[in-house]
Design an enzyme around this catalytic site. Structure first.
Site, PDB file in Angstrom:
ATOM      1  N   ILE A   1       0.864  -1.187   0.000  1.00  0.00           N
ATOM      2  CA  ILE A   1       0.000   0.000   0.000  1.00  0.00           C
ATOM      3  C   ILE A   1       0.902   1.238   0.000  1.00  0.00           C
ATOM      4  CG2 ILE A   1      -1.702   1.330   1.301  1.00  0.00           C
ATOM      5  CD1 ILE A   1      -2.990  -1.115   0.335  1.00  0.00           C
ATOM      6  N   CYS A   2       1.924   1.194   0.855  1.00  0.00           N
ATOM      7  CA  CYS A   2       2.788   2.367   1.037  1.00  0.00           C
ATOM      8  C   CYS A   2       3.390   2.893  -0.269  1.00  0.00           C
ATOM      9  CB  CYS A   2       3.880   2.075   2.055  1.00  0.00           C
ATOM     10  SG  CYS A   2       3.212   1.651   3.673  1.00  0.00           S
ATOM     11  N   PRO A   3       3.871   2.023  -1.182  1.00  0.00           N
ATOM     12  CA  PRO A   3       4.495   2.596  -2.374  1.00  0.00           C
ATOM     13  C   PRO A   3       3.524   3.388  -3.241  1.00  0.00           C
ATOM     14  CG  PRO A   3       4.311   0.229  -2.602  1.00  0.00           C
ATOM     15  CD  PRO A   3       3.983   0.567  -1.183  1.00  0.00           C
TER      16      PRO A   3
END
Lengths: 167, 241
Positions: free
Chosen positions: A46-48
């Site tokens: 999710i973070c990228p």
């Protein structure tokens, strides 16, 4: 959690920009606008989407005399690989002990990782905008950019006001 | 299949064959033990009527083989349907939350010993194809086997013939002989067949073949004598004038 008009707490930690590692502190925020965003961890999926989302706006952010800084509890070496993997063009601070996240009130103490929290900070180190979302929900980079533009316009802004669209 | 992958293909075939061996061993040992029990019981009641023992043995063998095959078919089909339902449900979930599949696969790879950046890169490569990502998620994270691995009809067929084959050992002596000669021959060859089957099972499962063979043999002898005893008792109480 910090709120509007709160002062940025003082902090100091190692960070990476490109391949260069140095000490970052609250003093780096003075004199220009800043978007500080906390995210749970490097090398997740999710973070990228958020990290690269901010990366896509890096030129516009510079034109707005603003800097972007990402913060997570990952070590410097992990940040280096992550920056290389995604081609990130702004610094990532290594908040290994979670102290910075805690001072901003966004540390998830259950697993010692930060919530997805975003802060827009004025050149005078005042908090002008905060947003925090659940671990499972990525934040809107577009919305953060809209709010930054709206705050910098100095206008009274109705819902969804965006100076770019008003021009 | 390229030539250098042939050994892997051989391993896959061997694993598949071993999977089928489960049905074979189960069917044959059931045919051996249950039909030995049946003929020993009937022999206990009718010690000098080899023909009756043989007819009851054959009839019982076919009835039980059909029942076992149908049971295998229905249970395999039920298992297959349940598996298919699970896979479909997992796919729906996967379509809604592909990131969850990626995150869980990442954790799986890290648990298997990869460092985080390497595990991330592996999942990223796998994620470039949705089908490959789902297959890996299904296999590695959920532990769901592929439906194609199961063939209920083949399993049932193997079960049927294995059972009939097993039943032939205790029945045949009564077709060609009668009395105690047929009875002890039936126990003897059934014991040898079970010993061999146990040996094979031990060999296939990489356990001690002798230990496995002895276990099967003891069970056979025990089943034979207990059943004969039951036959004797029944005949004494109900068949005596």
């Amino acid at each position: 959690m910090l709120s509007i008009n709160d002062k940025v707490p003082s902090f100091s930690a190692l960070g990476v920009n490109g391949s260069a590692t140095r000490e970052y502190s609250d003093k780096d925020l003075a004199g220009k606008w800043s978007i500080i965003f906390f995210y749970p961890e490097d090398f997740s999926f999710i973070c990228p989407t958020e990290v690269t989302g901010f990366n896509r706006h890096i030129e516009e952010v510079k034109k707005l005399d603003t800097q972007i800084i990402g913060i997570s509890v990952d070590p410097v070496d992990m940040h280096k690989e992550w920056i290389k993997e995604l081609g990130i063009k702004y610094p990532l601070i290594s908040d290994e002990d979670g102290k910075i996240a805690k001072s901003f009130g966004v540390l998830d103490e259950a697993d010692n990782r930060a919530h997805r929290a975003t802060f827009i900070i004025s050149p005078q180190l005042n908090i002008e905008f905060t947003m925090v979302t659940s671990r499972n929900v990525g934040r809107s980079v577009e919305e953060t950019m809209r709010v930054l533009r709206a705050i910098q316009s100095g206008n009274l802004c109705p819902a969804d006001y965006d100076p770019v669209k008003e021009e | 299949m390229s030539k250098n992958l042939a050994p892997i293909e051989q391993v896959k075939s061997r694993i598949e064959l071993k999977g089928r061996a489960r049905e074979f061993v189960f069917g044959m040992q059931d045919g051996l033990i249950s039909i030995l029990g049946l003929v020993a019981g009937v022999y206990g009641a009718y010690p000098n009527q080899g023909f009756i023992v043989a007819v009851i043995g054959i009839t019982g063998a076919f009835a039980a083989a059909i029942s076992m095959a149908v049971g295998s078919l229905l249970s395999s089909e039920a298992e297959r349907d349940l598996l298919l339902a699970e896979i479909n449900q997992a796919y729906e979930h996967f379509k809604k939350e592909p990131y969850l599949a990626q995150e869980s696969l990442l954790e799986e790879f890290m648990n298997a010993g990869l460092d985080k950046p390497t595990a991330y890169k592996a999942v990223k490569v796998i994620s470039s194809n949705e089908t490959v990502l789902f297959e890996n998620f299904k296999d590695s994270v959920l532990g769901l086997p592929s439906v194609e691995d199961e063939n209920p009809y083949l399993n049932a067929t193997v079960m049927f013939f294995a059972f009939v084959l097993g039943a032939l050992f205790p029945v045949t002596p009564f077709l060609i002989s009668s009395g105690s000669m047929a009875y002890y021959t039936a126990i003897g060859i059934t014991g040898i067949a079970l010993f061999s089957l146990g040996f094979l099972k031990g060999y296939l499962s990489n356990q001690s073949p002798l230990k496995s063979a002895s276990k099967f043999f003891i069970i056979a002898v025990f089943a034979g004598f207990v059943s004969e005893g039951v036959g004797n008792l029944v005949s004494q109480y109900y068949l005596s004038p």
